[in-house]
Write a protein that holds these residues in place. Structure first.
Motif, short mmCIF file in Angstrom:
data_model
loop_
_atom_site.label_atom_id
_atom_site.label_comp_id
_atom_site.label_asym_id
_atom_site.label_seq_id
_atom_site.Cartn_x
_atom_site.Cartn_y
_atom_site.Cartn_z
N PRO A 131 0.80 -1.22 0.00
CA PRO A 131 0.00 0.00 0.00
C PRO A 131 0.84 1.28 0.00
O PRO A 131 0.44 2.27 0.58
CB PRO A 131 -0.80 -0.14 1.30
N THR A 132 2.00 1.24 -0.60
CA THR A 132 2.88 2.41 -0.60
C THR A 132 3.08 2.91 -2.02
O THR A 132 2.83 2.19 -2.98
CB THR A 132 4.28 2.05 -0.02
N VAL A 133 3.52 4.15 -2.14
CA VAL A 133 3.90 4.69 -3.45
C VAL A 133 5.27 4.09 -3.77
O VAL A 133 6.24 4.33 -3.05
CB VAL A 133 3.99 6.23 -3.43
N PRO A 134 5.37 3.26 -4.82
CA PRO A 134 6.66 2.62 -5.11
C PRO A 134 7.61 3.58 -5.83
O PRO A 134 7.23 4.25 -6.78
CB PRO A 134 6.27 1.45 -6.02
N ILE A 135 8.84 3.64 -5.32
CA ILE A 135 9.87 4.46 -5.95
C ILE A 135 11.05 3.52 -6.21
O ILE A 135 11.71 3.06 -5.29
CB ILE A 135 10.28 5.64 -5.04
N LEU A 136 11.27 3.21 -7.48
CA LEU A 136 12.32 2.27 -7.86
C LEU A 136 13.50 3.01 -8.47
O LEU A 136 13.33 3.84 -9.36
CB LEU A 136 11.78 1.26 -8.89
N LEU A 137 14.68 2.70 -7.96
CA LEU A 137 15.91 3.18 -8.59
C LEU A 137 16.59 1.96 -9.19
O LEU A 137 16.95 1.03 -8.47
CB LEU A 137 16.84 3.86 -7.59
N ASP A 138 16.72 1.97 -10.49
CA ASP A 138 17.35 0.87 -11.21
C ASP A 138 18.77 1.33 -11.52
O ASP A 138 19.00 2.10 -12.45
CB ASP A 138 16.55 0.59 -12.49
N MET A 139 19.74 0.88 -10.72
CA MET A 139 21.11 1.39 -10.79
C MET A 139 22.07 0.29 -11.24
O MET A 139 21.84 -0.89 -11.01
CB MET A 139 21.56 1.90 -9.42
N LYS A 140 23.17 0.74 -11.86
CA LYS A 140 24.18 -0.20 -12.36
C LYS A 140 25.56 0.41 -12.18
O LYS A 140 25.76 1.60 -12.44
CB LYS A 140 23.92 -0.49 -13.84
N ILE A 141 26.51 -0.42 -11.75
CA ILE A 141 27.91 -0.01 -11.70
C ILE A 141 28.61 -0.84 -12.77
O ILE A 141 28.63 -2.07 -12.68
CB ILE A 141 28.54 -0.27 -10.32
N ASP A 142 29.16 -0.18 -13.80
CA ASP A 142 29.78 -0.93 -14.90
C ASP A 142 31.21 -1.34 -14.55
O ASP A 142 31.71 -1.05 -13.45
CB ASP A 142 29.70 -0.15 -16.23
N GLU A 143 31.88 -2.00 -15.50
CA GLU A 143 33.23 -2.52 -15.24
C GLU A 143 34.25 -1.40 -15.02
O GLU A 143 35.31 -1.63 -14.45
CB GLU A 143 33.70 -3.47 -16.35
N ASP A 144 33.94 -0.17 -15.44
CA ASP A 144 34.83 0.97 -15.19
C ASP A 144 34.44 1.71 -13.91
O ASP A 144 34.87 2.83 -13.68
CB ASP A 144 34.80 1.95 -16.37
N PHE A 145 33.56 1.09 -13.10
CA PHE A 145 33.07 1.64 -11.84
C PHE A 145 32.29 2.94 -12.03
O PHE A 145 32.29 3.80 -11.17
CB PHE A 145 34.23 1.84 -10.83
N GLN A 146 31.63 3.07 -13.19
CA GLN A 146 30.77 4.23 -13.43
C GLN A 146 29.35 3.86 -13.04
O GLN A 146 28.85 2.80 -13.40
CB GLN A 146 30.82 4.65 -14.91
N LEU A 147 28.71 4.77 -12.32
CA LEU A 147 27.35 4.53 -11.84
C LEU A 147 26.35 5.17 -12.79
O LEU A 147 26.52 6.31 -13.21
CB LEU A 147 27.20 5.15 -10.44
N SER A 148 25.32 4.41 -13.16
CA SER A 148 24.26 4.96 -13.99
C SER A 148 22.94 4.39 -13.49
O SER A 148 22.92 3.39 -12.78
CB SER A 148 24.48 4.61 -15.46
N GLY A 149 21.86 5.04 -13.88
CA GLY A 149 20.57 4.49 -13.45
C GLY A 149 19.42 5.42 -13.72
O GLY A 149 19.59 6.56 -14.16
N ASN A 150 18.23 4.90 -13.44
CA ASN A 150 16.99 5.65 -13.61
C ASN A 150 16.16 5.54 -12.34
O ASN A 150 16.33 4.60 -11.57
CB ASN A 150 16.17 5.05 -14.77
N ILE A 151 15.26 6.50 -12.19
CA ILE A 151 14.32 6.44 -11.08
C ILE A 151 12.91 6.39 -11.67
O ILE A 151 12.63 7.04 -12.67
CB ILE A 151 14.49 7.65 -10.12
N PHE A 152 12.08 5.55 -11.06
CA PHE A 152 10.68 5.43 -11.47
C PHE A 152 9.83 5.73 -10.24
O PHE A 152 9.85 4.96 -9.28
CB PHE A 152 10.39 4.03 -12.02
#
Length: 152
Positions: free
Chosen positions: A61-82
């Motif tokens: 019963p909550t407002v879902p907030i998803l962060l889909d994050m990835k750390i690549d092989e060069d240790f760079q962080l990327s992602g999206n929020i929904f």
């Protein structure tokens, strides 16, 4: 009479992180509680977990907030929020501001964690390299002295 919809909906932040960096359950829980304290919303960090587990955390019963994050092989962080299943570019007003704040805090926290882990790895690599170098140097010196003794 105030309508029931006026009551602020409870929210939950689920961070799904795909990474080659190793995070223990304790470290993951520590990062989750730090993020929760910064954004004042219940948060959970799931590292390399199957989609079903992430989906289960978003239910309820909550407002879902998803962060889909990835750390690549060069240790760079990327992602999206929904935010409530909407990507950042579809949000506006308070929802947009809140999503941006959450994304900023999570990226900052994970970037700090990446930097700590990569520094530890760098130190380990340097130690290994120095050891190898010293051993190589020793071997070279031994060969040089052998060569010199044969020449004499």
């Amino acid at each position: 009479e105030t309508p029931i919809q006026e009551a602020p909906a409870s929210k939950k932040v689920v961070i799904s992180l795909k990474s080659n960096l190793v995070l223990t359950e304790a470290e993951s829980a520590q990062l989750s509680s730090w993020i929760s304290s910064q954004i004042e919303i219940d948060s959970i960090l799931l590292v390399n977990r199957p989609t079903e587990i992430v989906q289960d955390e978003l239910r309820g019963p909550t407002v879902p907030i998803l962060l889909d994050m990835k750390i690549d092989e060069d240790f760079q962080l990327s992602g999206n929020i929904f935010y409530n299943y909407q990507p950042l570019e579809n949000l506006n007003g308070q929802a947009f501001d809140e999503a941006m704040n959450i994304l900023t805090v999570v990226k900052g926290t994970l970037t700090e964690m990446i930097n700590r882990q990569t520094q530890e790895k760098t130190v380990t690599s340097k130690d290994t390299t120095e050891t190898v170098y010293v051993e190589t140097t020793t071997t070279m010196l031994e060969i040089d002295s052998l060569v010199e003794s044969k020449i004499e």
